[in-house]
Design an enzyme around this catalytic site. Structure first.
Site, PDB file in Angstrom:
ATOM      1  N   SER A 169     -13.267   1.324   2.939  1.00  0.00           N
ATOM      2  CA  SER A 169     -12.266   0.973   1.940  1.00  0.00           C
ATOM      3  C   SER A 169     -11.253   2.107   1.807  1.00  0.00           C
ATOM      4  O   SER A 169     -11.606   3.245   1.479  1.00  0.00           O
ATOM      5  CB  SER A 169     -12.946   0.734   0.588  1.00  0.00           C
ATOM      6  OG  SER A 169     -11.997   0.853  -0.454  1.00  0.00           O
ATOM      7  N   ARG A 174       1.458   4.294  -3.051  1.00  0.00           N
ATOM      8  CA  ARG A 174       1.225   5.709  -2.740  1.00  0.00           C
ATOM      9  C   ARG A 174       2.484   6.550  -2.976  1.00  0.00           C
ATOM     10  O   ARG A 174       2.407   7.702  -3.394  1.00  0.00           O
ATOM     11  CB  ARG A 174       0.729   5.843  -1.297  1.00  0.00           C
ATOM     12  CG  ARG A 174      -0.747   5.385  -1.167  1.00  0.00           C
ATOM     13  CD  ARG A 174      -1.068   4.946   0.232  1.00  0.00           C
ATOM     14  NE  ARG A 174      -2.480   4.624   0.427  1.00  0.00           N
ATOM     15  CZ  ARG A 174      -3.049   3.455   0.107  1.00  0.00           C
ATOM     16  NH1 ARG A 174      -2.361   2.496  -0.473  1.00  0.00           N
ATOM     17  NH2 ARG A 174      -4.337   3.255   0.343  1.00  0.00           N
ATOM     18  N   ARG A 189      -2.830 -14.280  -2.057  1.00  0.00           N
ATOM     19  CA  ARG A 189      -2.908 -14.526  -0.606  1.00  0.00           C
ATOM     20  C   ARG A 189      -3.532 -15.881  -0.286  1.00  0.00           C
ATOM     21  O   ARG A 189      -3.245 -16.479   0.752  1.00  0.00           O
ATOM     22  CB  ARG A 189      -3.665 -13.397   0.085  1.00  0.00           C
ATOM     23  CG  ARG A 189      -2.953 -12.053  -0.082  1.00  0.00           C
ATOM     24  CD  ARG A 189      -3.349 -11.050   0.979  1.00  0.00           C
ATOM     25  NE  ARG A 189      -3.127  -9.696   0.532  1.00  0.00           N
ATOM     26  CZ  ARG A 189      -1.952  -9.075   0.519  1.00  0.00           C
ATOM     27  NH1 ARG A 189      -0.877  -9.694   0.935  1.00  0.00           N
ATOM     28  NH2 ARG A 189      -1.848  -7.833   0.082  1.00  0.00           N
ATOM     29  N   ASP A 245      -6.625  -8.124   4.613  1.00  0.00           N
ATOM     30  CA  ASP A 245      -5.812  -8.966   3.728  1.00  0.00           C
ATOM     31  C   ASP A 245      -5.219 -10.182   4.448  1.00  0.00           C
ATOM     32  O   ASP A 245      -4.630 -11.057   3.810  1.00  0.00           O
ATOM     33  CB  ASP A 245      -4.670  -8.136   3.122  1.00  0.00           C
ATOM     34  CG  ASP A 245      -5.201  -7.069   2.164  1.00  0.00           C
ATOM     35  OD1 ASP A 245      -6.314  -7.235   1.631  1.00  0.00           O
ATOM     36  OD2 ASP A 245      -4.502  -6.064   1.946  1.00  0.00           O
ATOM     37  N   SER A 256       0.837  -1.211   0.000  1.00  0.00           N
ATOM     38  CA  SER A 256       0.000   0.000   0.000  1.00  0.00           C
ATOM     39  C   SER A 256       0.867   1.255   0.000  1.00  0.00           C
ATOM     40  O   SER A 256       0.603   2.217  -0.729  1.00  0.00           O
ATOM     41  CB  SER A 256      -0.876   0.029   1.253  1.00  0.00           C
ATOM     42  OG  SER A 256      -1.790  -1.018   1.222  1.00  0.00           O
ATOM     43  N   ARG A 285     -12.602 -14.719  -1.663  1.00  0.00           N
ATOM     44  CA  ARG A 285     -11.726 -15.392  -0.690  1.00  0.00           C
ATOM     45  C   ARG A 285     -12.497 -16.251   0.296  1.00  0.00           C
ATOM     46  O   ARG A 285     -11.956 -17.230   0.814  1.00  0.00           O
ATOM     47  CB  ARG A 285     -10.858 -14.364   0.049  1.00  0.00           C
ATOM     48  CG  ARG A 285      -9.794 -13.795  -0.868  1.00  0.00           C
ATOM     49  CD  ARG A 285      -8.842 -12.835  -0.173  1.00  0.00           C
ATOM     50  NE  ARG A 285      -7.760 -12.504  -1.103  1.00  0.00           N
ATOM     51  CZ  ARG A 285      -6.968 -11.449  -1.012  1.00  0.00           C
ATOM     52  NH1 ARG A 285      -7.123 -10.594  -0.017  1.00  0.00           N
ATOM     53  NH2 ARG A 285      -6.026 -11.236  -1.896  1.00  0.00           N
ATOM     54  N   GLY A 313      -5.758  -3.882  -7.825  1.00  0.00           N
ATOM     55  CA  GLY A 313      -6.915  -3.038  -7.504  1.00  0.00           C
ATOM     56  C   GLY A 313      -6.478  -1.672  -6.999  1.00  0.00           C
ATOM     57  O   GLY A 313      -7.111  -0.652  -7.304  1.00  0.00           O
TER      58      GLY A 313
HETATM   59  C1  S3P Z   1      -5.501  -1.384  -0.001  1.00  0.00           C
HETATM   60  C2  S3P Z   1      -6.702  -1.400   0.634  1.00  0.00           C
HETATM   61  C3  S3P Z   1      -7.488  -2.617   0.881  1.00  0.00           C
HETATM   62  C4  S3P Z   1      -6.640  -3.871   0.722  1.00  0.00           C
HETATM   63  C5  S3P Z   1      -5.767  -3.831  -0.494  1.00  0.00           C
HETATM   64  C6  S3P Z   1      -4.848  -2.624  -0.452  1.00  0.00           C
HETATM   65  C7  S3P Z   1      -4.832  -0.098  -0.220  1.00  0.00           C
HETATM   66  O1  S3P Z   1      -8.539  -2.663  -0.048  1.00  0.00           O
HETATM   67  O2  S3P Z   1      -7.459  -5.014   0.692  1.00  0.00           O
HETATM   68  O3  S3P Z   1      -4.977  -5.006  -0.578  1.00  0.00           O
HETATM   69  O4  S3P Z   1      -3.622  -0.077  -0.502  1.00  0.00           O
HETATM   70  O5  S3P Z   1      -5.508   0.933  -0.103  1.00  0.00           O
HETATM   71  P1  S3P Z   1      -9.913  -1.842   0.229  1.00  0.00           P
HETATM   72  O6  S3P Z   1      -9.529  -0.504   0.571  1.00  0.00           O
HETATM   73  O7  S3P Z   1     -10.709  -1.890  -1.023  1.00  0.00           O
HETATM   74  O8  S3P Z   1     -10.565  -2.611   1.332  1.00  0.00           O
END
Ligand code: S3P
Length: 445
Positions: free
Chosen positions: A168, A26, A397, A324, A22, A355, A94
């Site tokens: 989220s 960023r 995972r 996660d 994450s 999952r 994602g």
């Molecule tokens: C993440 C947020 C989470 C997580 C993903 C990484 C992020 O998803 O499951 O692996 O880096 O912001 P959500 O924010 O959709 O729950």
């Protein structure tokens, strides 16, 4: 690619896991959006985060690899991106797709995003909807709800006070990133606290950002470059740490792992389950903002030893703090004395795979008494695990959680479809082998 995992009597050593996924995403995005040069250390060189680097390059930012995990991003400023000449492929990631949508909402040109088969199934409306309310145009499959999507932004967006229906971080971050281009402060209220890495890093890059309860407010403005040191990923660390808890004779330290409280739900649950754990927090701060201001992504060394586990329910506000880690926590639950109920976790159905369904199916094959609920799992332990032929369903995972289960299963566990591990933790098998001898080998077909 298949992984063959055998049970091990012992697991011991001190390792480092690769950088936080994450925070890596960023750092590339904010580095590109900032004015000046951002140096990043500890960047996660796995497929997902490399997609984000390729995306900012496609938008005109120059990124130089200085060494392993070391990148220099020449920021173009929040108005300096240019229209990409091709579709941006977010692969399996994602976070790349959703955070990028937020960035692109403020760019006055068309960008087209796509992803792999899994990502093209995942919901994007949750991000597109608030961005459209701010003035962006999002078009694509399912009325703009699935990739491939086209997004056309505006140099100045309308401010929004957004009440997110889901906890989220991806939705929150997309709205905050779009907010950099809004005509007044933008706020996001979430139903439960999700990870706050965007907020921590935006502050580091000079943004004005405040949090009151579950509401985060960003005041639009430019970003200035910063130095970022990415801590180890607690989501990756969870695999060797839980392996240490369940293997008979084990003691494993994961050094330099991120301990942001919005991510440490897994450690809280392990302690309630009776896991023997020591946490040595590193002193001082690990990342620097403009003018040398410290920014708080805490890190430390976490040590776990073999433990007698007892069941502990998981639900409510804890879920976003360990979202996660549920796959590998389900393995711990399978070996714990008593019934574990995992609730309020329907979000797991829209991750890289469903999952909940995958865990119920594959752990069931290994002899776990597990049943699926609409929003969770019920697991009765302790199970006597048996090696089986299982599959990740293309989800990194799930693949790694099944490998951890294989370490305590009778006989061999063959896990199919494990290339996906490279999306977040390419060193996974090597690190397990370093702790336990050759327990985890790749079998090519
Ligand atoms: C993440 C947020 C989470 C997580 C993903 C990484 C992020 O998803 O499951 O692996 O880096 O912001 P959500 O924010 O959709 O729950």
């Amino acid at each position: 690619m298949r992984l063959r995992v055998r049970s091990v009597p012992r697991l011991s050593g001190r390792i480092e896991v690769p950088g936080d996924k994450s925070i890596s995403h960023r750092s590339a995005l904010l580095g590109a959006l900032a004015e000046g040069t951002t140096d990043i250390r500890g960047y996660l060189e796995a497929e997902d985060c490399l997609r984000t680097i390729a995306a900012v390059e496609a938008l005109g930012a120059e990124v130089t690899r200085k060494g392993p995990g070391e990148y220099r991003v020449a920021g173009v400023g929040r108005r300096g991106f240019s229209e990409p000449v091709d579709v941006i492929d977010c692969g399996n990631s994602g976070t790349t797709a959703r955070l990028l949508l937020g960035v692109l909402a403020g760019q006055p040109f068309w960008t087209f995003l796509t992803g792999d088969e899994s990502l093209r199934r995942r919901p994007m409306k949750r991000v597109a909807e608030p961005l459209v309310r701010m003035g962006a145009t999002v078009v694509g499959r399912g009325d703009g709800s699935r990739l491939p999507l086209g997004v056309h932004g505006l140099a100045q967006l309308k401010a929004l006070a957004y009440e997110s229906p889901v906890a989220s971080a991806q939705v929150k971050s997309a709205v905050l990133l779009a907010g950099l281009h809004a005509d007044a402060p933008v706020s996001v209220t979430e139903p439960a606290a999700s990870r706050d890495h965007s907020e921590v890093m935006l502050r580091q890059f000079g943004a004005r950002i405040e949090r009151r309860g579950l509401t985060t407010t960003l005041t639009p403005g430019p970003l200035s470059a910063a130095q970022v040191m990415v801590p180890g990923d607690i989501s990756s660390a969870a695999f060797p740490l839980i392996a240490a808890a369940i293997v008979k004779d084990a003691r494993v330290t994961v050094a330099g792992v991120g301990l942001n409280p919005t991510r440490t739900g897994v450690l809280d649950v392990l302690s309630t389950m009776g896991v023997e754990m020591e946490i040595a927090r590193h002193g001082g701060e690990t990342s620097e903002g403009p003018r040398g201001t410290a920014a708080g992504e805490p890190r430390g060394d976490v040590t776990v030893s073999s433990s007698a586990l007892r069941a502990s329910d998981i639900g409510g506000a804890l879920i976003p703090r360990l979202i996660d880690e549920v796959p590998v926590l389900a393995v711990a639950a399978a070996l714990a004395e008593g019934r574990t109920e995992i609730k309020d976790a329907a979000e797991l159905r829209v991750k890289e795979s469903d999952r909940l369904a995958a865990l119920a199916r594959e752990l069931g094959r290994m002899g776990v008494r597990v049943s699926e609920r609409p929003d969770g799992l019920v697991i009765d332990g302790p199970a006597r695990l048996r090696g089986a032929s299982v599959t990740s369903g293309g989800d990194h995972r799930i693949a790694m959680a099944l490998a951890v289960a294989g370490l305590v299963a009778e006989g061999e566990t063959i896990i199919d479809d494990t290339e996906c591990i490279a999306t977040s933790f390419p060193q996974f098998a090597d690190l397990l082998n370093a702790l336990a001898g050759q327990c985890c080998v790749q079998v090519d077909e």
